[in-house]
Write an enzyme that holds these catalytic residues in place. Structure first.
Site, PDB file in Angstrom:
ATOM      1  N   HIS A  37       0.843  -1.207   0.000  1.00 34.29           N
ATOM      2  CA  HIS A  37       0.000   0.000   0.000  1.00 34.29           C
ATOM      3  C   HIS A  37       0.875   1.253   0.000  1.00 34.29           C
ATOM      4  CE1 HIS A  37      -2.625  -2.943   2.294  1.00 34.29           C
ATOM      5  NE2 HIS A  37      -3.435  -2.579   1.312  1.00 34.29           N
ATOM      6  N   GLN A  61     -17.903  -6.722  -0.289  1.00 34.17           N
ATOM      7  CA  GLN A  61     -17.014  -7.475  -1.188  1.00 34.17           C
ATOM      8  C   GLN A  61     -16.541  -8.777  -0.567  1.00 34.17           C
ATOM      9  OE1 GLN A  61     -13.932  -4.169  -1.337  1.00 34.17           O
ATOM     10  NE2 GLN A  61     -12.522  -5.891  -1.402  1.00 34.17           N
ATOM     11  N   SER A 186      -2.078  -8.514   3.329  1.00 34.48           N
ATOM     12  CA  SER A 186      -2.406  -8.486   4.769  1.00 34.48           C
ATOM     13  C   SER A 186      -2.770  -9.892   5.243  1.00 34.48           C
ATOM     14  CB  SER A 186      -3.519  -7.492   5.065  1.00 34.48           C
ATOM     15  OG  SER A 186      -4.439  -7.478   4.023  1.00 34.48           O
TER      16      SER A 186
END
Ligand code: PAF
Length: 281
Positions: A37, A61, A186
């Site tokens: 990120h 999502q 992540s």
């Protein structure tokens, strides 16, 4: 750096930036920020006068079997990282602000979403496109930044942007990897030490595909996929979701590799589903 939670407040802020002729770069994220990120944030910082990072764990999502509740939300840590990178605004809305009442409008891109991750995650891209179009409407960025690890997501968002005439430039930024080749995600935090080691098979299989294509001896995608499958299946904790070699624009499978090809895979390592890809010419 400002943290803004309310849609009206960020609207006012970005409107005043736009009035002063400033350019805005948006980095949409689910939070739990890592170097991947941050590479997007740095690129946005280079290209724009102001950088907005959105941190929003978008419930629509996630599929019913996917662990929305357990998705990490280390906001304080994310905030520190953004501050250090010179982010101007974190947009951190609540679910009720983004989806007041029952959500009834969704954005659906057809075709591209039937393939690869779309097959095993029905509804996922509808959720992504819906939230990204909301973010585009709220933040009105000049440019938005996405990582190549989610290559299909980028293509789907690009199609949506073209089809719905969003006035925003999309930037695809390279995959950031650990020294040993594991693509940053992540989800990597969920891997045990043993699984972390097994997870290296994704990048190893992609490297093998690249090698085979580059030496030019193998052009049949089927053969390359079987070599990749063998490498992945040699790891006891690995279960293949898909391995595809396809056209990098249409995501249609290719049989014979000519020009550019996308090698993409999704593999469960234990309970954790990891994805990776490489565009090979
Ligand atoms: O790639 C992600 O982190 C998410 O899918 C995105 C683009 C922030 C939409 O929620």
């Amino acid at each position: 750096m400002k943290v803004i939670n309310k849609i009206n407040d960020i609207r006012k802020y970005v409107d005043s930036l736009r009035k002063r002729g400033k350019t805005i770069g948006l980095v949409p994220t689910l939070g739990a920020l890592h170097e991947g990120h941050l590479s997007l944030v740095r690129r946005a910082r280079e290209d724009n006068d102001a950088v907005v990072v959105s941190i929003f764990v978008n419930p629509i999502q996630f599929g019913p079997a996917e662990d929305l509740k357990k998705y990490p939300r280390p906001f304080r840590q994310d905030r520190k990282l953004c501050e250090k990178e010179g982010v101007d605004i974190i947009f951190h809305p609540s679910v009720s602000r983004m989806y007041p009442g029952k959500d009834s409008t969704g954005v659906n891109v057809e075709g591209l979403t039937d393939k690869l991750c779309g097959r095993s995650r029905p509804g996922h891209f509808r959720g992504v496109c819906t939230v990204v179009s909301k973010l585009f409407n709220i933040v009105k960025p000049h440019a938005a930044y996405f990582g190549q690890k989610d290559y299909q997501q980028f293509l789907v968002i690009r199609k949506m942007t073209d089809d719905l005439n969003f006035h925003v430039k999309l930037r695809l930024c390279p995959i950031v990897r650990e020294k040993d080749g594991l693509a940053l995600s992540s989800r990597n935090k969920r891997l045990s030490i043993k699984e972390r080691q097994e997870a290296l098979c994704l990048n190893r299989a992609l490297k093998e595909a690249r090698r085979l294509i580059k030496v030019g001896k193998v052009s049949g995608a089927g053969l390359i996929i079987s070599r990749m499958k063998r490498m992945i299946n040699s790891q006891p904790g690995a279960r293949i979701d898909y391995i595809n070699i396809c056209n990098p624009e249409t995501l249609e499978d290719v049989k014979i590799i000519k020009g550019k090809a996308l090698a993409a895979l999704a593999v469960f390592i234990g309970k954790t589903r990891l994805i990776d890809n490489d565009v090979i010419s």
